[in-house]
Design an enzyme around this catalytic site. Sequence first.
Site, PDB file in Angstrom:
ATOM      1  N   GLU A  36       0.828  -1.212   0.000  1.00 36.05           N
ATOM      2  CA  GLU A  36       0.000   0.000   0.000  1.00 36.05           C
ATOM      3  C   GLU A  36       0.861   1.259   0.000  1.00 36.05           C
ATOM      4  OE1 GLU A  36      -3.087   0.370  -0.591  1.00 36.05           O
ATOM      5  OE2 GLU A  36      -3.447  -1.777  -0.693  1.00 36.05           O
ATOM      6  N   TYR A 119      -6.721   5.954   4.811  1.00 42.89           N
ATOM      7  CA  TYR A 119      -6.801   5.021   3.689  1.00 42.89           C
ATOM      8  C   TYR A 119      -5.969   3.755   3.946  1.00 42.89           C
ATOM      9  CZ  TYR A 119      -5.429   2.656  -0.464  1.00 42.89           C
ATOM     10  OH  TYR A 119      -5.163   1.649  -1.333  1.00 42.89           O
ATOM     11  N   ASP A 137      -9.850   5.514  -2.036  1.00 39.43           N
ATOM     12  CA  ASP A 137      -8.714   6.082  -2.767  1.00 39.43           C
ATOM     13  C   ASP A 137      -9.247   6.734  -4.039  1.00 39.43           C
ATOM     14  OD1 ASP A 137      -9.311   4.019  -4.473  1.00 39.43           O
ATOM     15  OD2 ASP A 137      -7.260   3.283  -4.655  1.00 39.43           O
TER      16      ASP A 137
END
Length: 356
Positions: A36, A119, A137
């Site tokens: 990520e 996020y 996102d």
Amino acid sequence: MKNQNLHFALRQWYREAGRDLPWRRTQDAYRIWLSEVIMQQTRIEQGLPYYQRFVAKYPTVESLAAAEVSEVMKLWEGLGYYSRARNMHHAAQMVVEEHQGSFPQEYQALRSLKGVGDYTASAVASFSAGESRAVLDGNVFRVLSRLYDESTPINTPAGQKLFSKLAEELLDRDDPGTHNQAMMELGATVCTPRQPKCNSCPWQEHCLARTRGTVAERPVKKKKTYDRQRHLLYIFFQTAEGIPVEKRASGIWQGLYQFPLVESTQALELDQWRAQNPLDSLLPHSELLLREVLPAHKLSHQTLHIHIYTLKTSKERVVSALGHGYQWVYGETLSQLAFPRPLRKWLDKKQLILPF
Ligand code: SF4
């Protein structure tokens, strides 16, 4: 439209069309977090080799925490947004010190790690432990704004609040991890910014923007008015005693190397650059080998206009004009140091044509 129908169609589509990516095959929170961090603001094709290199070199959070930060920056070189690499290294050390090396899987614990925002925490918690948190996102914003034909600008506080509510309401509570992955995948591969493939979309019959013909207008973004223009002149000194470089202490590219820098807030003509310190004192005693202007480098709130002068001179002259604050290295050492992307590209090209 019923959420159950949307969930069913999305899950089925993802099972058939979702890409097979290494971080989707694991429940390991450390590797998911790594992916990520690397993939933020990055295309999969660009980020994948970085992910593979990081996993190979630092297979556990302990190994990443124990690494030198300069080593991590070097491996990150070329990905941009370098504060992510520094935060990543810091967060790994926090996991070792505060969680005895066991990577957290709960949203709240993840949020306390350096550089982990809403996020990333939602993504890692839902993918690794099935925690019921919707991720939001850029891809998800786009899909939601089209599915519900929502015209509130996504980059405003009101937009953040509204879309976060829509994402939570739409979340498939039976399998939040897969739902989040599928939403992101739909935005990345089908509901793309330009020319979305609506005919392959599992939600084509439910999508309000499609029905109303507003797909190309969604999502709405409020225009940014601020774009700072910066003019940077780097001086690449070639001397028999090496090349002076320094580590940037703050701002963009903090922790990366650069050559001596002169900065201006306005575009300067050639003669005006030459009149700047320390060029005015050095040029009469040096040989100007090359003057280059790199393509404008755009960052989120600023544009960098980079000039590079290559000067042949002596270490003594450079030290008398600039002082002793530089590290002196030879050409072969430059490839081991992490430079900002435009300088790295320039150096790689230069090494091909000009061995020094
Ligand atoms: Fe996006 Fe088209 Fe699917 Fe609507 S139908 S969600 S615009 S891909």
